[in-house]
Design a protein around this motif. Structure first.
Motif, PDB file in Angstrom:
ATOM      1  N   SER A 268       0.816  -1.212   0.000  1.00  0.00           N
ATOM      2  CA  SER A 268       0.000   0.000   0.000  1.00  0.00           C
ATOM      3  C   SER A 268       0.849   1.261   0.000  1.00  0.00           C
ATOM      4  N   ASP A 269       0.168   2.398  -0.141  1.00  0.00           N
ATOM      5  CA  ASP A 269       0.849   3.683  -0.099  1.00  0.00           C
ATOM      6  C   ASP A 269       1.504   3.925   1.262  1.00  0.00           C
ATOM      7  N   GLY A 270       0.940   3.338   2.314  1.00  0.00           N
ATOM      8  CA  GLY A 270       1.537   3.471   3.636  1.00  0.00           C
ATOM      9  C   GLY A 270       2.904   2.826   3.741  1.00  0.00           C
ATOM     10  N   ASP A 271       3.234   1.974   2.761  1.00  0.00           N
ATOM     11  CA  ASP A 271       4.524   1.278   2.736  1.00  0.00           C
ATOM     12  C   ASP A 271       5.527   1.925   1.788  1.00  0.00           C
ATOM     13  N   GLN A 272       5.107   2.951   1.062  1.00  0.00           N
ATOM     14  CA  GLN A 272       5.965   3.513   0.023  1.00  0.00           C
ATOM     15  C   GLN A 272       7.297   4.010   0.580  1.00  0.00           C
ATOM     16  N   ALA A 273       7.265   4.649   1.737  1.00  0.00           N
ATOM     17  CA  ALA A 273       8.506   5.167   2.317  1.00  0.00           C
ATOM     18  C   ALA A 273       9.475   4.030   2.623  1.00  0.00           C
ATOM     19  N   MET A 274       8.956   2.889   3.073  1.00  0.00           N
ATOM     20  CA  MET A 274       9.828   1.757   3.346  1.00  0.00           C
ATOM     21  C   MET A 274      10.461   1.231   2.060  1.00  0.00           C
ATOM     22  N   LEU A 275       9.684   1.180   0.997  1.00  0.00           N
ATOM     23  CA  LEU A 275      10.225   0.758  -0.296  1.00  0.00           C
ATOM     24  C   LEU A 275      11.292   1.731  -0.780  1.00  0.00           C
ATOM     25  N   GLU A 276      11.007   3.021  -0.646  1.00  0.00           N
ATOM     26  CA  GLU A 276      11.969   4.034  -1.095  1.00  0.00           C
ATOM     27  C   GLU A 276      13.264   3.958  -0.279  1.00  0.00           C
ATOM     28  N   TRP A 277      13.139   3.745   1.026  1.00  0.00           N
ATOM     29  CA  TRP A 277      14.320   3.649   1.883  1.00  0.00           C
ATOM     30  C   TRP A 277      15.128   2.407   1.528  1.00  0.00           C
ATOM     31  N   THR A 278      14.436   1.318   1.254  1.00  0.00           N
ATOM     32  CA  THR A 278      15.118   0.059   0.957  1.00  0.00           C
ATOM     33  C   THR A 278      15.856   0.111  -0.368  1.00  0.00           C
ATOM     34  N   THR A 279      15.213   0.617  -1.392  1.00  0.00           N
ATOM     35  CA  THR A 279      15.784   0.552  -2.747  1.00  0.00           C
ATOM     36  C   THR A 279      16.491   1.826  -3.173  1.00  0.00           C
ATOM     37  N   GLY A 280      16.457   2.863  -2.332  1.00  0.00           N
ATOM     38  CA  GLY A 280      17.028   4.154  -2.727  1.00  0.00           C
ATOM     39  C   GLY A 280      18.541   4.157  -2.842  1.00  0.00           C
ATOM     40  N   ASP A 281      19.200   3.276  -2.098  1.00  0.00           N
ATOM     41  CA  ASP A 281      20.662   3.196  -2.164  1.00  0.00           C
ATOM     42  C   ASP A 281      21.052   2.272  -3.311  1.00  0.00           C
ATOM     43  N   LYS A 282      21.613   2.820  -4.367  1.00  0.00           N
ATOM     44  CA  LYS A 282      21.930   2.042  -5.562  1.00  0.00           C
ATOM     45  C   LYS A 282      23.343   1.452  -5.522  1.00  0.00           C
TER      46      LYS A 282
END
Length: 341
Positions: A268-282
């Motif tokens: 859900s959208d409530g999880d978007q920040a967790m996804l961004e934090w997880t995958t943001g470091d390339k």
């Protein structure tokens, strides 16, 4: 009060006719070694999971990640178990209102309790977050921590889903049980990072998912260490301490885990920040997956307009962010542990 759910989106009635298959106490025992994800169709999401795990666990691979840093985070509601027609913890709170009502005669005229006691759940919850917070505080606080633990354990052992009639611990997704077990077999450290209450989830996640209490991150209320009847206790206060949702999820990960995950599984959208934090470091290989509820026959179909588990902005962001979007209808050949599909 269950009749109050009649007007809510209903799971087709064919579901409760499925034969019950008991959950294993250890999810890892449910999957054959030859195909660790048998409830996943041989489609792109399954291949993406296999490819990622192979890259980060193969010695000599440029993407290899040592075991101590193989952190995988899972949302709970809508990712590991069903969240329709309402979040299970909210249903727990509604049940507690009925139990506690004799001790609170004032609730007969005080909202949202008066509406709940009349069986009008929809009207009671129309008050939004303030009404829900009032219900949760009234049913989760004013007791010592061990008392709350026993209440949750008793409820989760007997309470049943208002639509399917199944225990809530049976309303878990078989494909996700397999995924948790598969990652564990590859020496991943699996954590739950949920907007649900941390003390509510910790009473059963080990038995259902094989995820021990200390690996559960969630929302919490304030507690006070005090002396009662000659014993030290933790008293649950009617105050919010931390909300583990939205931008709170990366904060919760940092404070409880201390490492950035390399994989996150959400819905859900409530999880978007967790996804961004997880995958943001390339700087290393990372993986994000969204569980998209697209199966109106075997579960529910909902996303952008849903009041529960809304998936809108995160769904739009997925292609650019490189997140895998998994369709229940297309990518899972089985939804729940019970039944044949």
């Amino acid at each position: 009060m269950l009749s109050a759910f009649a007007a809510l989106p209903a799971l087709p009635m064919l579901l409760p006719t499925f034969a019950l298959a008991q959950l294993s106490a250890s999810p890892a025992g449910q999957t054959p070694a030859t195909n660790p994800l048998p409830s996943w169709n041989d489609t792109a999401p399954k291949k993406a999971i296999f490819d990622f795990v192979e890259r980060v666990t193969k010695q000599g691979s440029p993407d290899f990640v040592r075991e101590a840093e193989r952190i995988a985070t899972f949302d709970n509601d809508g990712t590991l178990w069903a969240e329709q027609p309402l979040y299970s913890q909210l249903l727990f709170a509604l049940d507690r209102v009925k139990v506690l009502a004799p001790q609170h005669p004032e609730w007969a005229t005080e909202e949202p309790f008066a509406l709940l006691l009349k069986g009008d759940v929809r009207a009671a919850l129309a008050g939004g977050e303030p009404a829900i917070a009032k219900i949760v505080m009234a049913t989760h606080a004013g007791m010592i921590s061990m008392e709350f633990t026993e209440i949750v354990r008793d409820w989760i052992a007997t309470a049943k889903h208002p639509v399917t009639g199944r225990l809530y611990t049976e309303m878990v997704y078989q494909p996700m049980l397999e995924l948790v077990a598969y990652l564990r077999s590859n020496n991943f450290n699996n954590f739950i990072v949920s907007g649900g209450g941390i003390d509510f989830m910790r009473q059963w996640t080990d038995r259902v998912y094989g995820i021990v209490p200390e690996k559960v991150v969630g929302s919490s209320g304030k507690t006070k260490f005090e002396m009662q009847n000659g014993k030290w206790v933790l008293m649950r206060l009617p105050e919010i301490s931390f909300i583990d949702d939205g931008p709170g999820k990366p904060v919760g990960i940092h404070e409880h885990i201390g490492l950035r995950p390399i994989a996150a599984f959400d819905n859900s959208d409530g999880d978007q920040a967790m996804l961004e934090w997880t995958t943001g470091d390339k700087s290393r290989s990372r993986f994000g997956l969204l569980v998209h509820h697209t199966d109106a026959v075997r579960e529910w179909a909902y996303d952008r307009d849903s009041k529960v588990g809304k998936l809108d902005k995160a769904l739009d962001a997925a292609p650019a962010e490189g997140w895998t979007v998994m369709s229940m209808k297309d990518d899972w050949n089985k939804i729940f542990p019970f039944g044949s599909k």
